[in-house]
Design a protein around this motif. Structure first.
Motif, short mmCIF file in Angstrom:
data_model
loop_
_atom_site.label_atom_id
_atom_site.label_comp_id
_atom_site.label_asym_id
_atom_site.label_seq_id
_atom_site.Cartn_x
_atom_site.Cartn_y
_atom_site.Cartn_z
N GLY A 45 55.97 69.10 66.56
CA GLY A 45 56.79 70.08 66.57
C GLY A 45 56.79 70.87 65.34
O GLY A 45 57.30 72.22 65.38
N THR A 46 55.92 70.53 64.29
CA THR A 46 55.76 71.28 63.06
C THR A 46 54.32 71.65 62.70
O THR A 46 54.11 71.92 61.38
CB THR A 46 56.58 70.69 62.05
OG1 THR A 46 56.14 69.35 61.76
CG2 THR A 46 58.19 70.68 62.05
N LYS A 47 53.59 71.44 63.60
CA LYS A 47 52.10 71.47 63.33
C LYS A 47 51.69 72.72 62.72
O LYS A 47 52.35 73.99 63.04
CB LYS A 47 51.11 71.39 64.74
CG LYS A 47 49.87 71.25 64.24
CD LYS A 47 48.84 71.04 65.81
CE LYS A 47 47.61 70.87 65.06
NZ LYS A 47 46.76 70.31 66.36
N GLY A 48 51.05 72.63 61.32
CA GLY A 48 50.60 73.89 60.68
C GLY A 48 51.47 74.30 59.60
O GLY A 48 51.33 74.76 58.78
N GLN A 49 52.81 73.68 59.63
CA GLN A 49 53.66 74.18 58.45
C GLN A 49 53.19 73.46 57.25
O GLN A 49 52.87 72.23 57.19
CB GLN A 49 55.26 73.45 59.11
CG GLN A 49 56.09 73.60 57.99
CD GLN A 49 57.45 72.96 58.24
OE1 GLN A 49 57.62 72.45 59.33
NE2 GLN A 49 58.44 72.85 57.24
N VAL A 50 53.42 74.19 56.23
CA VAL A 50 52.95 74.05 54.78
C VAL A 50 54.00 72.96 54.28
O VAL A 50 55.22 73.52 54.25
CB VAL A 50 52.57 75.29 53.56
CG1 VAL A 50 52.34 74.73 52.59
CG2 VAL A 50 51.62 75.88 54.49
N LEU A 51 53.55 71.87 53.81
CA LEU A 51 54.49 71.04 53.38
C LEU A 51 54.66 71.01 51.74
O LEU A 51 55.45 70.54 51.18
CB LEU A 51 54.40 69.41 53.80
CG LEU A 51 54.25 69.38 55.16
CD1 LEU A 51 53.71 68.11 55.79
CD2 LEU A 51 55.70 69.45 55.93
N LEU A 52 53.35 71.40 51.23
CA LEU A 52 53.19 71.28 49.86
C LEU A 52 51.91 72.10 49.54
O LEU A 52 50.80 72.23 50.20
CB LEU A 52 52.88 69.77 49.29
CG LEU A 52 52.50 69.46 47.98
CD1 LEU A 52 52.90 68.15 47.46
CD2 LEU A 52 51.05 69.44 47.73
N ARG A 53 52.00 72.94 48.35
CA ARG A 53 51.09 73.60 48.12
C ARG A 53 50.80 73.21 46.59
O ARG A 53 51.61 73.00 45.66
CB ARG A 53 51.34 75.20 47.80
CG ARG A 53 51.80 75.81 49.22
CD ARG A 53 52.49 76.97 49.27
NE ARG A 53 51.21 78.10 48.96
CZ ARG A 53 51.26 78.93 47.84
NH1 ARG A 53 52.46 79.41 47.43
NH2 ARG A 53 50.44 80.05 48.00
N ALA A 54 49.29 73.00 46.33
CA ALA A 54 49.06 72.52 44.91
C ALA A 54 47.97 73.39 44.20
O ALA A 54 46.88 73.65 44.64
CB ALA A 54 48.59 71.31 45.00
N GLN A 55 48.04 73.56 42.79
CA GLN A 55 46.99 73.99 42.01
C GLN A 55 46.57 72.78 41.34
O GLN A 55 47.18 72.23 40.59
CB GLN A 55 47.61 74.99 41.01
CG GLN A 55 46.84 75.37 39.90
CD GLN A 55 45.28 76.20 40.32
OE1 GLN A 55 45.82 77.34 41.12
NE2 GLN A 55 44.40 75.71 40.11
N VAL A 56 45.33 72.51 41.53
CA VAL A 56 44.51 71.26 40.94
C VAL A 56 43.87 71.76 39.78
O VAL A 56 42.89 72.56 39.89
CB VAL A 56 43.96 70.46 41.97
CG1 VAL A 56 43.16 69.18 41.22
CG2 VAL A 56 44.79 70.05 43.09
#
Length: 157
Positions: A45-56
């Protein structure tokens, strides 16, 4: 990304997700903005939705070796306060690179692996939280994490 697995174990990410970096993007869609990795849902139902964005970023990259005398040892008089200050410097450096609107969308991940392991010791984390947590929280990142060889700490709380 070890942080994604940690957050999943804590119940903060769903069971079905994929970590996408610029180097290996299974869908051909690189992360958006000033991030090195994104965690995206793979649930139907949520394929591709961004859950977390990170700068490493490596925690105190070259500085840690200099402070530890190039040996990875505390034997040269380095204190936990010195190491906590190095972590603060890493956060400050990244905070200067991005406008607040961008920082408010990403997690900052300080990677302290291999030779940088001393900065991820519990006494260093405690010192950081005691003296720097309030200041780094005001930088505007969603969260600031320290990822060591075996442990993961949230630094801004």
């Amino acid at each position: 990304m070890r942080l994604a697995a940690h957050l999943h174990e804590q119940g903060e990410l769903p069971s079905a997700f994929v970590v996408v970096s610029e180097e290996e993007d299974p869908q051909g869609i690189p992360p958006d903005g000033p991030v090195d990795a994104e965690v995206r849902s793979t649930d139907a139902g949520t394929k591709g939705q961004v859950l977390l964005r990170a700068q490493v970023v490596r925690a105190a990259r070259g500085e840690i070796l200099h402070v530890l005398g190039g040996t990875g040892s505390y034997d040269n008089g380095t204190t936990v306060a010195d190491l906590a200050d190095l972590l603060r410097g890493s956060v400050d450096k990244k905070a200067k690179r991005y406008p607040p609107v961008e920082m408010s969308k990403i997690h900052l991940v300080l990677e302290a692996l291999d030779h940088q392991a001393p900065v991820s010791a519990q006494p260093v984390v405690d010192q950081f939280r005691l003296h720097h947590a309030g200041n780094v929280k005001s930088k505007g990142f969603i969260a600031i994490w320290l990822v060591g060889p075996t442990e993961i700490y949230r630094l801004d709380e």
